[in-house]
Design an enzyme around this catalytic site. Structure first.
Site, PDB file in Angstrom:
ATOM      1  N   GLU A  57     -81.320  -8.805 -17.636  1.00 41.47           N
ATOM      2  CA  GLU A  57     -80.946 -10.289 -17.608  1.00 41.47           C
ATOM      3  C   GLU A  57     -82.259 -11.211 -17.362  1.00 41.47           C
ATOM      4  O   GLU A  57     -83.238 -10.665 -16.794  1.00 41.47           O
ATOM      5  CB  GLU A  57     -80.341 -10.098 -16.198  1.00 41.47           C
ATOM      6  CG  GLU A  57     -78.697  -9.380 -16.283  1.00 41.47           C
ATOM      7  CD  GLU A  57     -78.091  -9.605 -14.986  1.00 41.47           C
ATOM      8  OE1 GLU A  57     -76.864  -9.791 -15.137  1.00 41.47           O
ATOM      9  OE2 GLU A  57     -78.545  -9.168 -13.946  1.00 41.47           O
ATOM     10  N   CYS A  94     -83.001 -14.123  -6.487  1.00 42.83           N
ATOM     11  CA  CYS A  94     -84.143 -12.723  -6.415  1.00 42.83           C
ATOM     12  C   CYS A  94     -83.318 -11.684  -5.917  1.00 42.83           C
ATOM     13  O   CYS A  94     -82.624 -11.514  -5.125  1.00 42.83           O
ATOM     14  CB  CYS A  94     -85.179 -13.307  -5.503  1.00 42.83           C
ATOM     15  SG  CYS A  94     -86.007 -14.675  -5.827  1.00 42.83           S
TER      16      CYS A  94
HETATM   17  N1  SAH Z   1     -90.772  -6.069  -9.048  1.00 41.72           N
HETATM   18  C1  SAH Z   1     -91.383  -7.308  -8.730  1.00 41.72           C
HETATM   19  C2  SAH Z   1     -90.823  -8.553  -9.132  1.00 41.72           C
HETATM   20  C3  SAH Z   1     -89.054  -8.439  -9.496  1.00 41.72           C
HETATM   21  S1  SAH Z   1     -88.387  -8.659  -7.800  1.00 41.72           S
HETATM   22  C4  SAH Z   1     -91.570  -7.519  -7.147  1.00 41.72           C
HETATM   23  O1  SAH Z   1     -90.860  -6.783  -6.473  1.00 41.72           O
HETATM   24  O2  SAH Z   1     -92.363  -8.338  -6.520  1.00 41.72           O
HETATM   25  C5  SAH Z   1     -88.768 -10.490  -7.577  1.00 41.72           C
HETATM   26  C6  SAH Z   1     -88.943 -10.675  -6.181  1.00 41.72           C
HETATM   27  O3  SAH Z   1     -87.390 -10.743  -5.419  1.00 41.72           O
HETATM   28  C7  SAH Z   1     -89.748  -9.928  -5.359  1.00 41.72           C
HETATM   29  O4  SAH Z   1     -90.617 -10.787  -4.560  1.00 41.72           O
HETATM   30  C8  SAH Z   1     -88.550  -9.132  -4.344  1.00 41.72           C
HETATM   31  O5  SAH Z   1     -89.072  -8.570  -3.421  1.00 41.72           O
HETATM   32  C9  SAH Z   1     -87.468 -10.148  -4.246  1.00 41.72           C
HETATM   33  N2  SAH Z   1     -86.260  -9.602  -3.737  1.00 41.72           N
HETATM   34  C10 SAH Z   1     -85.479  -8.446  -4.147  1.00 41.72           C
HETATM   35  N3  SAH Z   1     -84.420  -8.409  -3.701  1.00 41.72           N
HETATM   36  C11 SAH Z   1     -84.172  -9.435  -3.185  1.00 41.72           C
HETATM   37  C12 SAH Z   1     -83.141  -9.947  -2.251  1.00 41.72           C
HETATM   38  N4  SAH Z   1     -81.867  -9.277  -2.150  1.00 41.72           N
HETATM   39  N5  SAH Z   1     -83.175 -11.153  -1.654  1.00 41.72           N
HETATM   40  C13 SAH Z   1     -84.486 -11.758  -1.721  1.00 41.72           C
HETATM   41  N6  SAH Z   1     -85.336 -11.261  -2.741  1.00 41.72           N
HETATM   42  C14 SAH Z   1     -85.380 -10.047  -3.152  1.00 41.72           C
END
Ligand code: SAH
Ligand code: SF4
Length: 373
Positions: free
Chosen positions: A100, A351
């Protein structure tokens, strides 16, 4: 079948030389792909017909509306948030994997959030992508094509992509070369010409890759997903913390700042009564306090996002008041913190929500769960 978006300009030049084409043909093709955003080899009218035919037979990926296409990404569903500001597209890849990518429209900015992997191996407990497990790395071309897809769509509205965040599905530093290779292609001045500073890579904290990235001294922005300021709590949320505990991670962050003098962003998903407490804010301030430029300026920014709901995680989002208190606590220590507004929650485009039920539904409807890996 070869995939044209996996090639860089030099490979295209070599190929054209092999086909005994004049030197300028490679640049013409490059411009057609990355400037004119061509999808169909037979429609590139800057190239002679015989060359178009060669390209179609070498790089054709099947047909779309009766036309041979270069593309390996088929959009299978497009959803818009109720305020129309966020659009999420689900793409089907040529091996049936799904990814996505999200477009967020602001006044003057069009920010894309793109994926680097199908699934993710890091298993962060609150993340829908982590909950689905890891399928595979995306190739360079599959990363690039997410941007080109939206660039085409925006061009038809006389708009352009202004920023790209690699924060969709997957851990970009677990697919380092393809991610950076994709940025290099999108950067190219004769193509899309998206400046390096317009990209942000977000990593869960893979220490060796942060060091490698620091050594490359690129202009690309870096964000580190921290979410907790002590090992016990971080480990309970992000399994990767066992391998790279906070002390090591913060050393790598210090090295990055010392080498690049660039500001680092730290991401923090605020979870009610878990990591939105004053104690965590104070511990976080201490962790970040040493990340300074040679002239003593703190080179950090905290991006706090209220947790987005996912199926398999019971934690709740923080409240507006607690988020404001968390930011205020950090500000007391001089740590700048922005509490982000959640976007696209109604279409699971926030996110950590990518590959949420929608993908699973699609897979079930199309019997894709039976496809071997
Ligand atoms: N794998 C990388 C990038 C993709 S995730 C990383 O973890 O940084 C992108 C962002 O979304 C990251 O900061 C992650 O911690 C955050 N994230 C993941 N699940 C989330 C959620 N349920 N609510 C808010 N942020 C979330
Ligand atoms: Fe992977 Fe990032 Fe999700 Fe963690 S938060 S599982 S690293 S995509």
């Amino acid at each position: 079948m070869s995939y044209i978006f996996d090639l860089d300009l030099e490979s295209i030049q070599n190929m054209m030389a092999g086909w005994r084409q004049p030197g300028y043909r490679a640049r013409q093709l490059w411009q057609a792909l990355y400037h004119d955003l061509a999808l169909f080899p037979l429609e590139i009218n800057t190239l002679p017909n015989s060359l178009r035919q060669n390209l179609a037979s070498e790089f054709g990926q099947g047909q779309v509306n009766g036309q041979v296409t270069f593309s390996r990404l088929s959009p299978v569903s497009i959803q818009h948030s109720s305020d129309r500001q966020t659009q999420k597209t689900l793409f089907h890849l040529s091996d049936n994997r799904l990814i996505e990518a999200v477009l967020m429209s602001y006044d003057r900015r069009q920010t894309l959030c793109i994926s680097s992997q199908s699934g993710c191996a890091m298993g962060c407990v609150f993340c829908a992508t982590g909950q689905m497990g890891f399928f595979r790395n995306l190739t360079k071309g599959e990363i690039i094509e997410q941007v080109l897809f939206y660039a085409r769509e925006l061009a038809s509205q006389e708009k352009a992509v202004t920023n790209v965040v690699i924060m969709g599905m997957g851990e970009p530093f677990h697919n380092y070369e393809n991610t950076l290779g994709a940025i290099d292609c999108l950067n190219h001045p004769e193509g899309l010409n998206l400046g390096a500073r317009r990209f942000t890579i977000s990593t869960v904290g893979l220490v060796p890759m942060i060091k490698r990235f620091a050594d490359e001294k690129r202009q690309v922005n870096l964000a580190v997903s921290l979410h907790a300021a002590d090992d016990e709590l971080r480990q309970s949320m992000l399994p990767v913390n066992k391998k790279y505990p906070l002390a090591e991670l913060m050393l790598a962050c210090k090295e990055y700042i010392d080498k690049t003098h660039r500001r680092l962003t730290f991401e923090w998903a605020l979870i009610d009564n878990i990591n939105d407490t004053p104690e965590q804010a104070i511990k976080l301030a201490k962790l970040l306090s040493g990340l300074k430029s040679p002239d003593g300026n703190l080179l950090v920014h905290v991006n706090a996002i209220p947790l987005n709901p996912t199926h398999k995680y019971a934690g709740k989002s923080t409240t507006r008041q607690r988020a404001a208190d968390f930011a205020a606590e950090l500000e007391k220590f001089g740590i700048p913190c922005t509490v982000r507004v959640r976007r696209g929650i109604d279409i699971q485009a926030g996110c950590g929500q990518l590959a949420a039920p929608h993908v699973q539904n699609y897979m079930a409807e199309n019997n894709l769960d039976k496809i071997p890996e």
